[in-house]
Design a protein around this motif. Structure first.
Motif, short mmCIF file in Angstrom:
data_model
loop_
_atom_site.label_atom_id
_atom_site.label_comp_id
_atom_site.label_asym_id
_atom_site.label_seq_id
_atom_site.Cartn_x
_atom_site.Cartn_y
_atom_site.Cartn_z
N ALA A 119 -44.98 72.03 3.59
CA ALA A 119 -44.70 73.44 3.25
C ALA A 119 -45.94 74.15 2.71
CB ALA A 119 -43.58 73.51 2.23
N TYR A 120 -46.90 73.37 2.23
CA TYR A 120 -48.05 73.98 1.58
C TYR A 120 -49.05 74.49 2.62
CZ TYR A 120 -52.16 74.50 -1.37
OH TYR A 120 -53.25 75.00 -2.02
N GLU A 121 -49.32 75.78 2.54
CA GLU A 121 -50.22 76.39 3.52
C GLU A 121 -51.27 77.22 2.82
OE1 GLU A 121 -48.84 78.94 6.90
OE2 GLU A 121 -46.94 77.99 6.32
N VAL A 122 -52.49 77.10 3.28
CA VAL A 122 -53.54 77.98 2.76
C VAL A 122 -53.97 78.88 3.92
CG1 VAL A 122 -55.84 78.10 1.76
CG2 VAL A 122 -54.32 76.21 1.15
N PRO A 123 -53.74 80.20 3.80
CA PRO A 123 -54.18 81.09 4.88
C PRO A 123 -55.68 80.92 5.11
CG PRO A 123 -52.89 82.30 3.23
CD PRO A 123 -53.13 80.92 2.69
N ALA A 124 -56.12 81.00 6.37
CA ALA A 124 -57.52 80.71 6.71
C ALA A 124 -58.50 81.51 5.85
CB ALA A 124 -57.76 80.99 8.19
N ASP A 125 -58.16 82.79 5.62
CA ASP A 125 -59.12 83.61 4.86
C ASP A 125 -59.05 83.37 3.35
OD1 ASP A 125 -56.63 84.61 4.91
OD2 ASP A 125 -57.18 86.69 5.35
N ILE A 134 -43.69 77.94 -6.05
CA ILE A 134 -45.04 77.53 -6.48
C ILE A 134 -45.96 77.24 -5.29
CG2 ILE A 134 -46.29 75.62 -7.61
CD1 ILE A 134 -44.03 75.57 -9.66
N HIS A 135 -45.40 76.55 -4.27
CA HIS A 135 -46.23 76.17 -3.12
C HIS A 135 -46.71 77.39 -2.34
CE1 HIS A 135 -42.19 76.72 -1.57
NE2 HIS A 135 -42.68 76.83 -0.36
N ARG A 136 -46.15 78.55 -2.63
CA ARG A 136 -46.52 79.78 -1.93
C ARG A 136 -47.69 80.50 -2.60
NH1 ARG A 136 -44.86 82.03 2.36
NH2 ARG A 136 -44.22 83.96 1.33
N LEU A 137 -48.22 79.93 -3.67
CA LEU A 137 -49.26 80.62 -4.44
C LEU A 137 -50.44 81.15 -3.60
CD1 LEU A 137 -50.52 81.64 -7.06
CD2 LEU A 137 -51.20 79.31 -7.62
N PRO A 138 -51.00 80.35 -2.66
CA PRO A 138 -52.14 80.91 -1.90
C PRO A 138 -51.76 82.18 -1.13
CG PRO A 138 -52.01 78.53 -1.58
CD PRO A 138 -50.77 78.93 -2.32
N VAL A 139 -50.55 82.18 -0.55
CA VAL A 139 -50.10 83.33 0.23
C VAL A 139 -49.86 84.54 -0.68
CG1 VAL A 139 -48.25 84.17 1.75
CG2 VAL A 139 -49.00 81.77 1.88
N LEU A 140 -49.24 84.27 -1.85
CA LEU A 140 -48.92 85.37 -2.78
C LEU A 140 -50.19 85.95 -3.40
CD1 LEU A 140 -45.81 83.69 -4.45
CD2 LEU A 140 -45.82 85.45 -2.67
N LEU A 141 -51.13 85.07 -3.67
CA LEU A 141 -52.40 85.52 -4.24
C LEU A 141 -53.12 86.43 -3.25
CD1 LEU A 141 -54.09 85.04 -6.80
CD2 LEU A 141 -55.18 83.13 -5.64
N LYS A 142 -53.07 86.05 -2.00
CA LYS A 142 -53.71 86.87 -0.98
C LYS A 142 -53.08 88.26 -0.95
CE LYS A 142 -54.36 87.28 3.96
NZ LYS A 142 -54.23 86.70 5.28
N GLN A 143 -51.72 88.25 -0.97
CA GLN A 143 -51.00 89.52 -0.97
C GLN A 143 -51.39 90.37 -2.18
OE1 GLN A 143 -47.07 88.12 0.01
NE2 GLN A 143 -46.30 90.20 -0.27
N ALA A 144 -51.47 89.72 -3.35
CA ALA A 144 -51.81 90.46 -4.57
C ALA A 144 -53.22 91.04 -4.50
CB ALA A 144 -51.68 89.55 -5.79
N VAL A 200 -37.06 69.82 -1.88
CA VAL A 200 -38.05 68.99 -2.56
C VAL A 200 -39.33 69.10 -1.77
CG1 VAL A 200 -38.70 66.65 -3.22
CG2 VAL A 200 -36.33 67.38 -3.48
N ILE A 201 -40.34 69.69 -2.39
CA ILE A 201 -41.60 69.94 -1.68
C ILE A 201 -42.62 68.88 -2.11
CG2 ILE A 201 -43.40 71.66 -1.21
CD1 ILE A 201 -40.95 73.11 -0.68
N GLU A 202 -43.17 68.18 -1.13
CA GLU A 202 -44.15 67.13 -1.44
C GLU A 202 -45.55 67.60 -1.04
OE1 GLU A 202 -43.59 64.52 -3.09
OE2 GLU A 202 -41.42 64.23 -2.98
N ASN A 203 -46.52 66.74 -1.39
CA ASN A 203 -47.91 66.95 -0.96
C ASN A 203 -48.56 68.23 -1.46
OD1 ASN A 203 -47.94 64.57 0.37
ND2 ASN A 203 -47.34 65.43 2.34
N LEU A 204 -48.29 68.59 -2.70
CA LEU A 204 -49.00 69.74 -3.27
C LEU A 204 -50.22 69.21 -4.03
CD1 LEU A 204 -46.04 71.89 -4.62
CD2 LEU A 204 -47.31 72.13 -2.50
#
Ligand code: SAH
Ligand code: SF4
Ligand code: F3S
Length: 480
Positions: free
Chosen positions: A30-36, A150-160, A177-181
């Protein structure tokens, strides 16, 4: 005032109360970091302040890990940070007031440093009353996200970073249950290991089942793998975390439960295992036997009683009576004679009479706890107890708390006296904050001890002779 309801992608305590039969998904990608966003934090700093329980501390480690994976570095100075997160706790009103104080202070920081991204997360983010207040009064907040996001932080930070509007993402759904963070652990020798999330107990005073969602267990293999990794990295102690660890595995259909997990974790050979919190209601004999059986499961149990009166316990929704609690307590002490037991107590629950409070005192006299965390009841909007009539004035509640705390201190000292002149095993955590020449650590029984010893032993478990005993800590000398 602006109507925020249209774009309110915020929480709902009513939705959060729902406990459906939906299968729990264990997701490892589920954990994704947008390329930019890769490397976006290079040369910049983050500041995180965490409030509340160990589960929240563990989340704080995940948030730190995520920000570091984006290139940010930690700082203890808010004014040096480009990203500031308050990881909040909603358990009592005073916990929330502290956070609002800090949010007010951050208005000033924002004035001198308008580019800082300022986020609110943790349990308060799950409450609609809190979100409304922030939306109305605290426009300096750039981002609010919930405990399931929480796992959405990179996406939300980008939006902010891109958006002028406040970014709000709080899911009230039952949760996966989200693993691998990523994670950056706070301590080098002892670690927290989540074994389950959420709570289904719904004690009538408590907000946690709403802010943390449905009970869901991590898979055994994920937990054991994490413990083995920690052991390989030299960790000496782990604490298994859950709002009620006894519920571990109830969402599986193979009978694997907390006692089974405890045994498997013990067999990894990690030197010290602790766990928190266990609810008296479903504390099984198997659990007691397993704790007694393995030398690396520490004989120190936190067993919150909340009240010594059966009628109050019933209204609290605790599902045990005074008698049942005492039976369990005595059973643990018989089967694990040196076991220390600590507890949590709430005074001034709605309608608690003087006589009912006396029952808490007599229970305490019987149990002679090693320590207790004591609280004045704090109404939480949305919980059943908040609607109960409360005719006890605050002065009476405070008097009860003071009286109870005197007893807590008296018994803590009495229990500590048992260790005078004894040799105890201590995991050395570092030098004492007050005195560089002293080392500090915890015994098997979770007693804080300051002692003279060898600094090279930091991170190891060493024998220490107890030379002095106080209410809050022991003093001693390492045995060479
Ligand atoms: N899951 C844990 C409790 C976590 S909250 C357990 O059941 O043991 C920690 C403690 O905060 C609780 O044990 C309780 O004593 C206290 N607490 C929870 N809600 C409260 C409230 N509304 N007012 C005062 N104390 C509260
Ligand atoms: Fe709250 Fe009760 Fe759940 Fe503990 S067991 S988190 S006190 S509802
Ligand atoms: Fe507080 Fe949430 Fe923990 S309310 S005690 S941070 S689960």
């Amino acid at each position: 005032m602006k109507d925020y309801s249209e774009y309110f992608k915020g929480p709902s305590l009513r939705d959060a109360k729902h406990r459906g039969k939906d299968e729990i998904h264990h997701i490892d990608d589920a954990y994704e970091v947008p390329a930019d966003m890769i490397g976006i934090g290079k040369g910049q700093k983050y500041f995180i302040q965490t409030y509340g329980c160990q589960a929240n501390e563990r989340d704080g480690e995940t948030l730190a890990g995520i920000l570091e994976s984006l290139g940010y570095e930690a700082t203890d100075e808010i004014k040096d940070a480009q990203v500031v997160l308050l990881n909040t706790c909603a358990i009592r009103e005073n916990a929330e007031e502290k956070v609002f104080g800090k949010i007010g202070y951050l208005k000033k920081v924002k004035r001198t440093n308008p580019n800082v991204i300022f986020g609110i997360c943790g349990c308060m983010a799950q409450e609609e009353v809190v979100i409304q207040k922030i939306l109305e009064k605290h426009q300096q907040v750039d981002m609010i996200f919930g405990t399931h996001n929480i796992h959405r932080l990179p996406v939300l930070l980008k939006q902010a970073m891109l958006d002028k509007e406040m970014v709000l993402e709080v899911w009230s759904k039952e949760g996966d249950v989200i693993e691998n963070l990523p994670s950056h652990r706070a301590h080098p020798y002892k670690a927290w290991v989540n074994i389950m999330y959420g709570c289904n107990k719904f004690c009538t005073y408590c907000i946690v089942p709403y802010t943390r969602g449905k009970e869901r267990s991590r898979l055994k293999n994920e937990i054991i793998e994490e413990v083995n990794e920690l052991k390989a990295q030299g960790y000496q102690e782990i604490t298994l975390l859950g709002q009620n660890v006894n519920s571990y595995g109830k969402d599986f259909d193979d009978g694997y439960n907390f006692a089974s997990l405890l045994a498997d974790v013990a067999q990894t050979g990690i030197p010290r295992i602790r766990f928190t919190t266990s609810h008296p209601w479903d504390f099984t004999d198997d659990m007691i036997d397993t704790i007694a059986q393995y030398d690396n499961i520490m004989p120190a149990i936190h067993l919150p009683v909340q009240s010594g009166n059966s009628e109050v316990l019933k209204r609290m929704g605790r599902r045990y009576s005074r008698e049942q609690y005492l039976e369990l307590f005595d059973k643990i002490k018989t089967k694990i004679p040196d076991c220390t037991i600590t507890t949590d107590i709430i005074v001034g629950f709605p309608g608690e009479t003087d006589e009912q409070f006396e029952d808490t005192i007599t229970l305490y006299e019987h149990c002679e706890y090693d320590l207790a965390y004591t609280f004045i009841y704090s109404p939480r909007a949305g919980t059943p107890a908040a609607k109960m009539e409360d005719d006890i004035d605050i002065h009476t509640k405070e008097q009860r708390l003071y009286r109870l705390n005197d007893l807590v201190n008296e018994k803590a000292l009495k229990q500590n006296q048992k260790y005078l002149d004894e040799v105890v095993e201590v995991l050395v955590e570092g030098t004492s904050k007050k005195d560089d020449n002293m080392l500090t650590g915890y015994t098997r029984h979770q007693k804080l001890i300051n002692f003279k010893g060898n600094q090279d032993h930091i991170g190891q478990i060493v024998p220490v002779k107890v030379t002095e005993v106080k209410t809050w800590a022991l003093k001693g000398e390492e045995i060479e």
